[in-house]
Design a protein around this motif. Structure first.
Motif, mmCIF file in Angstrom:
data_model
loop_
_atom_site.group_PDB
_atom_site.id
_atom_site.type_symbol
_atom_site.label_atom_id
_atom_site.label_comp_id
_atom_site.label_asym_id
_atom_site.label_seq_id
_atom_site.Cartn_x
_atom_site.Cartn_y
_atom_site.Cartn_z
ATOM 1 N N PRO A 184 4.843 -14.920 -5.574
ATOM 2 C CA PRO A 184 5.654 -13.870 -6.190
ATOM 3 C C PRO A 184 6.468 -13.102 -5.152
ATOM 4 C CG PRO A 184 3.330 -13.261 -6.175
ATOM 5 C CD PRO A 184 3.394 -14.689 -5.714
ATOM 6 N N ILE A 185 7.629 -12.637 -5.571
ATOM 7 C CA ILE A 185 8.452 -11.780 -4.717
ATOM 8 C C ILE A 185 8.331 -10.365 -5.261
ATOM 9 C CG2 ILE A 185 10.793 -11.278 -3.914
ATOM 10 C CD1 ILE A 185 11.420 -14.246 -4.209
ATOM 11 N N VAL A 186 8.061 -9.420 -4.378
ATOM 12 C CA VAL A 186 7.911 -8.019 -4.807
ATOM 13 C C VAL A 186 9.180 -7.266 -4.450
ATOM 14 C CG1 VAL A 186 6.578 -5.897 -4.520
ATOM 15 C CG2 VAL A 186 5.417 -8.114 -4.479
ATOM 16 N N THR A 187 9.781 -6.622 -5.454
ATOM 17 C CA THR A 187 10.935 -5.767 -5.167
ATOM 18 C C THR A 187 10.508 -4.308 -5.285
ATOM 19 O OG1 THR A 187 11.637 -5.893 -7.481
ATOM 20 C CG2 THR A 187 12.708 -7.386 -5.944
ATOM 21 N N THR A 188 11.053 -3.510 -4.386
ATOM 22 C CA THR A 188 10.754 -2.081 -4.399
ATOM 23 C C THR A 188 11.801 -1.366 -3.537
ATOM 24 O OG1 THR A 188 9.034 -0.426 -3.976
ATOM 25 C CG2 THR A 188 9.107 -2.284 -2.467
ATOM 26 N N GLU A 189 11.569 -0.097 -3.252
ATOM 27 C CA GLU A 189 12.477 0.641 -2.365
ATOM 28 C C GLU A 189 11.682 1.328 -1.274
ATOM 29 O OE1 GLU A 189 14.999 3.473 -4.259
ATOM 30 O OE2 GLU A 189 16.198 1.940 -5.274
ATOM 31 N N LEU A 190 12.243 1.363 -0.078
ATOM 32 C CA LEU A 190 11.645 2.133 1.019
ATOM 33 C C LEU A 190 12.665 3.176 1.419
ATOM 34 C CD1 LEU A 190 9.948 -0.299 3.592
ATOM 35 C CD2 LEU A 190 8.851 1.428 2.170
ATOM 36 N N ASP A 191 12.350 4.429 1.221
ATOM 37 C CA ASP A 191 13.289 5.516 1.525
ATOM 38 C C ASP A 191 14.667 5.261 0.930
ATOM 39 O OD1 ASP A 191 11.175 6.556 2.868
ATOM 40 O OD2 ASP A 191 11.927 6.141 4.879
ATOM 41 N N ALA B 256 0.823 -1.203 0.000
ATOM 42 C CA ALA B 256 0.000 0.000 0.000
ATOM 43 C C ALA B 256 0.866 1.265 0.000
ATOM 44 C CB ALA B 256 -0.913 -0.010 1.219
ATOM 45 N N GLN B 257 2.081 1.128 0.514
ATOM 46 C CA GLN B 257 2.946 2.303 0.646
ATOM 47 C C GLN B 257 3.853 2.520 -0.569
ATOM 48 O OE1 GLN B 257 4.927 1.394 4.314
ATOM 49 N NE2 GLN B 257 3.161 1.882 5.563
ATOM 50 N N THR B 258 4.105 1.465 -1.302
ATOM 51 C CA THR B 258 5.045 1.580 -2.418
ATOM 52 C C THR B 258 4.531 0.793 -3.614
ATOM 53 O OG1 THR B 258 6.191 -0.368 -1.616
ATOM 54 C CG2 THR B 258 7.120 1.740 -0.981
ATOM 55 N N LYS B 259 5.069 1.142 -4.766
ATOM 56 C CA LYS B 259 4.738 0.378 -5.975
ATOM 57 C C LYS B 259 5.899 -0.557 -6.249
ATOM 58 C CE LYS B 259 1.622 1.988 -9.420
ATOM 59 N NZ LYS B 259 1.193 3.127 -10.133
ATOM 60 N N GLY B 260 5.623 -1.840 -6.286
ATOM 61 C CA GLY B 260 6.718 -2.792 -6.491
ATOM 62 C C GLY B 260 6.611 -3.528 -7.799
ATOM 63 N N LYS B 261 7.657 -4.306 -8.061
ATOM 64 C CA LYS B 261 7.671 -5.145 -9.258
ATOM 65 C C LYS B 261 7.561 -6.588 -8.798
ATOM 66 C CE LYS B 261 10.419 -6.227 -13.274
ATOM 67 N NZ LYS B 261 11.696 -6.845 -13.535
ATOM 68 N N GLU B 262 6.646 -7.335 -9.393
ATOM 69 C CA GLU B 262 6.465 -8.747 -9.010
ATOM 70 C C GLU B 262 7.401 -9.646 -9.810
ATOM 71 O OE1 GLU B 262 2.131 -9.983 -7.337
ATOM 72 O OE2 GLU B 262 2.314 -9.829 -9.507
ATOM 73 N N HIS B 263 8.047 -10.580 -9.092
ATOM 74 C CA HIS B 263 8.918 -11.557 -9.755
ATOM 75 C C HIS B 263 8.358 -12.961 -9.518
ATOM 76 C CE1 HIS B 263 12.301 -8.601 -10.071
ATOM 77 N NE2 HIS B 263 11.642 -8.072 -9.053
ATOM 78 N N ALA C 110 13.039 -6.718 -0.936
ATOM 79 C CA ALA C 110 12.319 -7.771 -1.657
ATOM 80 C C ALA C 110 11.423 -8.446 -0.627
ATOM 81 C CB ALA C 110 13.299 -8.779 -2.245
ATOM 82 N N PHE C 111 10.135 -8.567 -0.937
ATOM 83 C CA PHE C 111 9.209 -9.140 0.034
ATOM 84 C C PHE C 111 8.594 -10.437 -0.480
ATOM 85 C CE2 PHE C 111 4.904 -9.952 1.400
ATOM 86 C CZ PHE C 111 5.093 -10.049 2.773
ATOM 87 N N ILE C 112 8.527 -11.427 0.393
ATOM 88 C CA ILE C 112 7.793 -12.653 0.052
ATOM 89 C C ILE C 112 6.888 -13.062 1.218
ATOM 90 C CG2 ILE C 112 9.724 -14.162 0.791
ATOM 91 C CD1 ILE C 112 8.752 -16.072 -1.530
ATOM 92 N N SER C 113 5.694 -13.486 0.861
ATOM 93 C CA SER C 113 4.755 -13.979 1.865
ATOM 94 C C SER C 113 5.020 -15.469 2.063
ATOM 95 C CB SER C 113 3.328 -13.734 1.370
ATOM 96 O OG SER C 113 2.424 -14.364 2.228
ATOM 97 N N ARG C 114 5.406 -15.851 3.277
ATOM 98 C CA ARG C 114 5.907 -17.205 3.543
ATOM 99 C C ARG C 114 4.891 -18.302 3.216
ATOM 100 N NH1 ARG C 114 6.983 -16.374 8.695
ATOM 101 N NH2 ARG C 114 9.218 -16.091 8.722
ATOM 102 N N HIS C 115 3.633 -18.062 3.562
ATOM 103 C CA HIS C 115 2.597 -19.081 3.343
ATOM 104 C C HIS C 115 1.930 -18.965 1.974
ATOM 105 C CE1 HIS C 115 2.747 -20.606 7.487
ATOM 106 N NE2 HIS C 115 2.955 -19.350 7.836
ATOM 107 N N GLY C 116 2.424 -18.046 1.137
ATOM 108 C CA GLY C 116 1.901 -17.902 -0.222
ATOM 109 C C GLY C 116 0.579 -17.160 -0.254
#
Ligand SMILES: [Zn+2]
Length: 302
Positions: free
Chosen positions: A41-48, A22-29, A53-59
């Motif tokens: 999917p893993i989302v890459t983005t930047e915070l400040d 919700a805070q950033t626009k990421g790219k899904e891998h 890179a974020f991944i949800s463990r349980h999918g």
């Protein structure tokens, strides 16, 4: 601020992912690895300015139980994306009185009681024994603790207590403990019980990444007798409310820790060369296909 050289990987539940999305626009891998596909999917983005890179463990939809999570693929895929430091979050039960639901714990030790998971990248054709006496990165733990101190010290009474240490007992599940097991885990020296930190932390070490865990206690497990007046639905509602409150606090902590991690990323850490003395196999006899499969992890040592 020093220029970031690495990337922070965040492994967590859907609450954390949704908040960051919700805070950033990421790219899904949609990664593929020699160890299969990650949880999602893993989302890459930047915070400040700090790459994450974020991944949800349980999918997506929380469909993978703790035994079915593709831990190796998740860690490998984060490594492929240049992750050098992982901050993971996980719901837990408290095994001691002074860790209360809604507190946060920056764990410092683990007891691994899981038994049906792939726990190493080095299971065929190459033997490596990494040092694992201290399973979490002290630099990353110190950064999380100093961030927590700045964020939560003093003032309002609703600020969470952040515990500086805690031993996490990782069980196989998916059922929760029996009461006898819960009492045993207390006797073992455990402070928290959970199902997901292992083999995640072991694999992060094998992949030469720093790893720290923010544990979110939601209840007192079953060693502590519940108030007999409380029915099961109310108890579950209380646990969910505790999880939501702890998740919100964890998001505040992790978001702030990431935003100020520029200098941490620029520093070297012993975990980035964890395999330097760990490979016991005769390298001249490691088969080319094994070397190729593990190149991302061990290539620099051949
Ligand atoms: Zn480290």
């Amino acid at each position: 601020m020093a220029q970031a050289k690495g990337r922070i990987g965040l492994i967590g539940g859907s609450g954390l992912g949704a908040a960051l999305a919700a805070q950033t626009k990421g790219k899904e891998h949609f990664a593929d690895t020699p160890f299969g596909k990650p949880s999602g999917p893993i989302v890459t983005t930047e915070l400040d300015g700090v790459p994450i890179a974020f991944i949800s463990r349980h999918g997506p939809g929380h469909l993978l139980n703790p035994s079915a999570i593709p831990y190796r693929a998740n860690i490998y895929a984060l490594k492929q994306l240049g992750v050098t430091h992982i901050i993971a979050s996980a719901a837990t039960g408290a095994l001691v009185e002074d860790i209360a639901p809604r507190d946060l714990v920056i764990c410092d030790q683990v007891i691994d009681r899981t038994y049906k998971r792939d726990k190493t990248f080095f299971d065929a054709g190459l033997v490596a024994h990494v040092d694992f006496a201290y399973p979490f990165c002290e630099q990353l733990r110190a950064h999380l603790l100093s961030t927590a101190k700045k964020l939560f010290t003093g003032g309002a009474s609703d600020r969470p207590t952040v515990h500086r240490a805690g031993t996490y007992v990782c069980m196989e599940g998916p059922q929760f403990s029996t009461r006898a097991e819960s009492l045993l885990h207390r006797q073992m020296g455990g402070h928290l019980i959970g199902m997901t930190c292992m083999p995640e932390a072991k694999l992060a070490r094998e992949a030469e990444m720093c790893y720290a865990l923010v544990a979110l206690p939601t209840d007192y497990d079953c060693w502590r007798e519940h108030n007999g007046d409380v029915d099961k639905h109310s108890l579950m509602a209380e646990i969910i409310a505790n999880l939501n409150a702890a998740t919100e606090n964890a998001i505040t902590l992790i978001r702030s820790a990431v935003a100020t991690a520029g200098e941490l990323l620029a520093k070297s850490c012993e975990h980035h060369k964890a395999l330097e003395l760990a490979i016991w196999s005769d390298k001249s006899r490691v088969a080319p296909e094994v070397r190729k499969k593990l190149d991302l992890l061990v290539g620099k040592y051949f």
